[in-house]
Design a protein around this motif. Structure first.
Motif: not given
Length: 393
Positions: A248-268
């Motif tokens: 995924l290409i996410i230039p916006n740091e805030k959006l990127r953090k939201a995605m990585t936080d959600e990714l972490s919650r999945t356990g992946y």
């Protein structure tokens, strides 16, 4: 002249979704699979060699991407699409559909609407519904044999439904559109005005036909890049879907953090070793292979188009500008979705994706995958011609 892509490779007995699960999907054993979007071609030799070397090493421990991997991804995007991205913008996930589900959870609440444009890749709607959100559909308009976006309807749906997130398909699956700069700009301006985040599925970006260029939406403007999550993967391009890796290409740091936080919650945790090796190798060594593949697919498309126009005039080919998937219009045959399915299974003996699964707008259509040896395509077309001929008065 023969091509490496002419080689017929038996995929049965390999846990192939496409070939080995006919019974599980309720299909006759003698149907010819022309449906799911993977290719019947081997990955590039350089990729196979790199994977064989890793397999011979014999240790399959925890793995992580590194600077070399990120550099290979960034260079591929720059080389092919003229967009200079930064390594820190990359978020790795096990697939684009997985990423779309992440974005739905990260940026919307249960009960909220998420915008799509049907007929479109059916997991978009599935993931919206499965996560307790509402599908808001702004259908594409089929005009003079070509699909277009309905911007007035888009604006109305965005405004009236309070849309915060849109899932966009570019190039479009299944109708094969490669959106022009003008079309992309018009969409992006609309989403910017109403503060709509775009998840842009660009997994088929490497497949365009002569005279057509794919433009990554986020590459057109820094401000649009700030509100876009661009989903890419080597899976379609190099036939690596089973290795499960996307970027995924996410230039916006805030959006990127939201995605990585959600990714972490999945356990992946991380990409697997083979996905890392295959992606980096493909992006560093695969340019010539992809160019040859594009030529082969163009020849397959030309063959399918001329065959149907000459021998099966009841069917209309919606000629794609991109992807290796072709949208076929069967409406002149006067069958509903169920009848069409039975016709494919019992009479034509070919397994196509029924258009109805892409939304009600797809009823009477079907999607065929032409990323196969010419002999396989010819067999499918001959079966289809024979079945249609049998129905003629």
């Amino acid at each position: 002249m023969s091509s490496r892509f002419d080689e017929m490779i038996d995929r049965t007995g390999t846990h192939s979704l496409k070939y080995d699960l006919k019974k599980a999907f309720g299909k006759p054993e003698d149907v010819l699979p022309m449906w799911v979007a993977d290719m019947d071609f081997q990955a590039p030799e350089t990729v196979r060699q790199a994977l064989a070397k890793a397999a011979a090493h014999g240790i399959f421990g925890y793995s992580a991407t590194d600077q070399d991997y990120d550099e290979a991804v960034c260079q591929w995007i720059s080389r092919h699409f003229g967009w200079d991205i930064r390594p820190e913008w990359l978020v790795k996930t096990p697939g684009v559909v997985f990423a779309i589900a992440l974005a739905i959870r990260a940026f919307t609440k249960e009960g909220e609407g998420v915008l799509i444009q049907q007929p479109v890749y059916y997991p978009f709607g599935d993931k919206i519904r499965e996560n307790g959100r509402r599908v808001v559909n702004s259908p594409l308009v089929f005009r003079n044999g070509r699909y277009e976006m309905d911007y007035e309807d888009l604006e109305r749906k965005i405004r009236d439904e309070g849309i915060r997130l849109m899932i966009f398909c570019s190039p479009h699956n299944p109708v094969g559109r490669v959106w022009s700069i003008e079309e992309l700009e018009k969409l992006a301006r609309l989403c910017e005005y109403y503060n709509v985040l775009i998840v842009s599925d660009e997994i088929h970006c490497d497949f365009t036909y002569p005279g057509v260029k794919h433009h990554m939406l986020a590459s057109l403007s820094d401000s649009w890049a700030e509100r876009t999550i661009t989903c890419t993967a080597p899976s379609k391009t190099f036939n690596l879907a089973g290795l499960q890796g996307s970027n995924l290409i996410i230039p916006n740091e805030k959006l990127r953090k939201a995605m990585t936080d959600e990714l972490s919650r999945t356990g992946y945790g991380m990409l697997n070793q083979m996905a890392i090796i295959a992606c980096e190798t493909a992006y560093r060594t695969g340019d010539d292979w992809v160019e040859e593949l594009r030529g082969y697919l163009k020849d397959n498309l030309d063959h399918l188009t001329s065959f149907i126009e000459e021998k099966i005039p009841e069917i209309q080919v919606i000629r794609p500008e991109g992807t290796y998937l072709v949208w076929l219009d069967f409406r002149k045959m006067g069958m509903d979705a169920k009848q069409l399915e039975e016709f494919f299974d019992k009479e034509a003996k070919i397994w196509l994706d029924n258009g109805k699964m892409f939304g009600d707008e797809g009823e009477g259509f079907a999607r065929i995958n032409i990323a196969c040896p010419r002999a396989t395509l010819e067999e499918a077309l001959e079966r289809l011609e024979k079945a249609v001929s049998a129905k003629r008065p």
